[in-house]
Scaffold this motif. Structure first.
Motif, short mmCIF file in Angstrom:
data_model
loop_
_atom_site.label_atom_id
_atom_site.label_comp_id
_atom_site.label_asym_id
_atom_site.label_seq_id
_atom_site.Cartn_x
_atom_site.Cartn_y
_atom_site.Cartn_z
N LYS A 44 110.05 21.48 78.32
CA LYS A 44 109.60 20.23 77.69
C LYS A 44 110.50 19.85 76.53
N GLN A 45 110.92 20.83 75.76
CA GLN A 45 111.83 20.55 74.65
C GLN A 45 113.17 20.04 75.16
N LEU A 46 113.66 20.62 76.24
CA LEU A 46 114.92 20.15 76.82
C LEU A 46 114.79 18.71 77.30
N ALA A 47 113.62 18.39 77.87
CA ALA A 47 113.40 17.05 78.41
C ALA A 47 113.04 16.05 77.33
N GLY A 48 112.71 16.53 76.13
CA GLY A 48 112.35 15.64 75.03
C GLY A 48 111.02 14.95 75.23
N ARG A 49 110.07 15.66 75.85
CA ARG A 49 108.74 15.08 76.07
C ARG A 49 107.71 16.20 76.10
N ASN A 50 106.45 15.85 75.78
CA ASN A 50 105.40 16.85 75.66
C ASN A 50 104.45 16.88 76.85
N ASP A 51 104.57 15.93 77.76
CA ASP A 51 103.61 15.85 78.85
C ASP A 51 104.06 16.71 80.03
N HIS A 52 103.14 16.91 80.96
CA HIS A 52 103.45 17.61 82.19
C HIS A 52 102.58 17.02 83.30
N ALA A 53 102.91 17.38 84.53
CA ALA A 53 102.21 16.78 85.66
C ALA A 53 102.13 17.78 86.81
N LYS A 54 101.35 17.40 87.83
CA LYS A 54 101.30 18.11 89.10
C LYS A 54 101.47 17.08 90.20
N VAL A 55 102.08 17.50 91.31
CA VAL A 55 102.41 16.55 92.38
C VAL A 55 101.93 17.06 93.73
N ALA A 56 101.76 16.12 94.66
CA ALA A 56 101.24 16.48 95.98
C ALA A 56 102.32 17.00 96.91
N TYR A 57 103.57 16.59 96.70
CA TYR A 57 104.63 17.01 97.62
C TYR A 57 105.07 18.44 97.30
#
Length: 396
Positions: free
Chosen positions: A323-336
């Motif tokens: 997350k720090q590398l991406a510069g964002r605090n959120d996360h997700a889950k995906v169906a694929y």
């Protein structure tokens, strides 16, 4: 500070990869030789784990100290076909227009691989305290089947990597979970007869309809009773019958029917247990009635493709790190599905999915990757390199 790859460096590297038409049905050998030569020019050796006829392989390369737990940057080399799709230009020739690059695999997922390869000249000049491993696999698009030989190798390593980042297109959002499951085939064989003598026959289509109804009931049960995980756009496991074939004429009772069905299960739901339940119903509730008329009747339920779900603890320091590398605090889950489930469950490497581009563009004609996504991924890779040079992986 070592200079990062430029946007143009990345575009050139992606274009080189797109020019290899590595549709899953075709070899990826020439692409691997290209990558091998690129790495060799910068003093980096690699291993290629070939399939039986040496037409396809997985590539593994390490930049930095090999005896320290590091980070895998992983991508698949194969792409889906372009047959029947209406492209505005040659799908295997990169085209840049309107702030985007176009080409088969631009986002899924030669974009990520190209950005990683463009970073190699800068990476080899750094004094990394923990290594970056480059992993390029094959046959992901037909069920993540090619990467298994690489997974076996990683699982047997004396010093395993601490983290795997699979660069599937997530718009650089950190994905910590995806569903497992697979695609399956059920074949029912009965007994044929003229339709005027229907009671003497075993109608494979009609019994297949009963099996279809049972599969539907399982899916409805999961929709109603769960388990549910509302981080997914579809919060429950699903079972879907997707194909059916059988019969030869309107006045002949069919002795053969084949159905195809798809399972997308939450990681905590055992897809193989669902298959066992379907088999048990077929063998105990349907087949005895078929064999009462035709002792030769049969039902088989077999996998075509199976894939492993991903469920990475959001509190793991590796997730915070990405997350720090991406510069964002959120996360997700995906169906694929992705190969991350295999890296995590079978190789024992904490894994996430994070890469440039949108899954909405994958597999479509005029597939594209926005230049802004290239820039975000370039920054991501540079931050990773800087962290590994400054401090390595603090938790590993």
């Amino acid at each position: 500070m070592t200079a990062a790859a430029t946007r143009q460096d990345c575009i050139a590297a992606i274009g080189d990869l797109i020019a290899f038409p590595t549709v899953s049905r075709d070899p990826n050998r020439e692409l691997l030789f290209h990558v091998e030569a690129l790495l060799a020019r910068h003093g980096i050796g690699c291993d290629i784990i070939w399939n039986a006829d040496r037409t396809k392989g997985n590539l593994w390369a390490t930049i930095g100290p090999p005896d320290v737990p590091g980070v895998i940057l992983s991508g698949h080399s194969d792409v889906v076909p372009v047959d029947g799709q209406d492209w505005s230009s040659d799908p295997f020739q990169l085209r840049e227009a309107d702030g985007r690059i176009y080409g088969r695999g631009a986002c899924d997922m030669k974009g990520f691989i190209g950005i990683v390869l463009a970073a190699v000249p800068g990476l080899v000049k750094r004094s990394l305290k923990a290594p970056i491993h480059i992993a390029i696999s094959y046959d992901e698009e037909v069920g993540c089947t090619g990467v298994t030989s690489l997974i076996d190798r990683i699982a047997a390593m004396s010093v395993r990597p601490a983290l795997c980042i699979v660069g599937e297109p997530t718009s650089m959002q950190v994905v910590v979970g995806h569903k497992g499951g697979g695609m399956f085939r059920a074949v029912l064989s009965g007994r044929s007869a003229h339709s005027s003598l229907a009671p003497t026959a075993v109608n494979a289509i009609e019994y297949a309809a009963e099996l279809i109804a049972f599969i539907k009931s399982l899916s409805m049960g999961h929709a109603h009773s769960g388990p549910h995980d509302h981080l997914y756009d579809v919060s429950h496991s699903t079972l879907s019958v997707t194909t059916i074939s059988g019969g030869t004429a309107l006045n002949i009772i069919p002795n053969h029917c084949e159905i195809g069905f798809d399972i997308r299960s939450l990681p905590e739901v055992d897809a193989r247990a669902l298959i066992a339940e379907i088999r048990r119903h077929a063998e105990t509730e349907i087949l005895p009635r078929m064999r009462a008329v035709a002792p030769e009747a049969s039902i088989s339920v077999e996998p075509i493709v199976e894939f492993v779900g991903l469920c990475t603890d959001v509190e793991h320091p590796g997730v915070t790190f990405v997350k720090q590398l991406a510069g964002r605090n959120d996360h997700a889950k995906v169906a694929y599905g992705t190969e991350a489930g295999l890296f995590s469950n079978r190789a024992g490497v904490v894994s996430v999915v994070c890469g440039p581009g949108s899954i909405e563009q994958a597999h479509k004609p005029d597939e594209y990757l926005a230049l802004s996504e290239i820039d975000r991924c370039r920054t991501f890779i540079d931050r990773l390199a800087q962290q590994l040079e400054d401090a390595g992986l603090p938790w590993a």
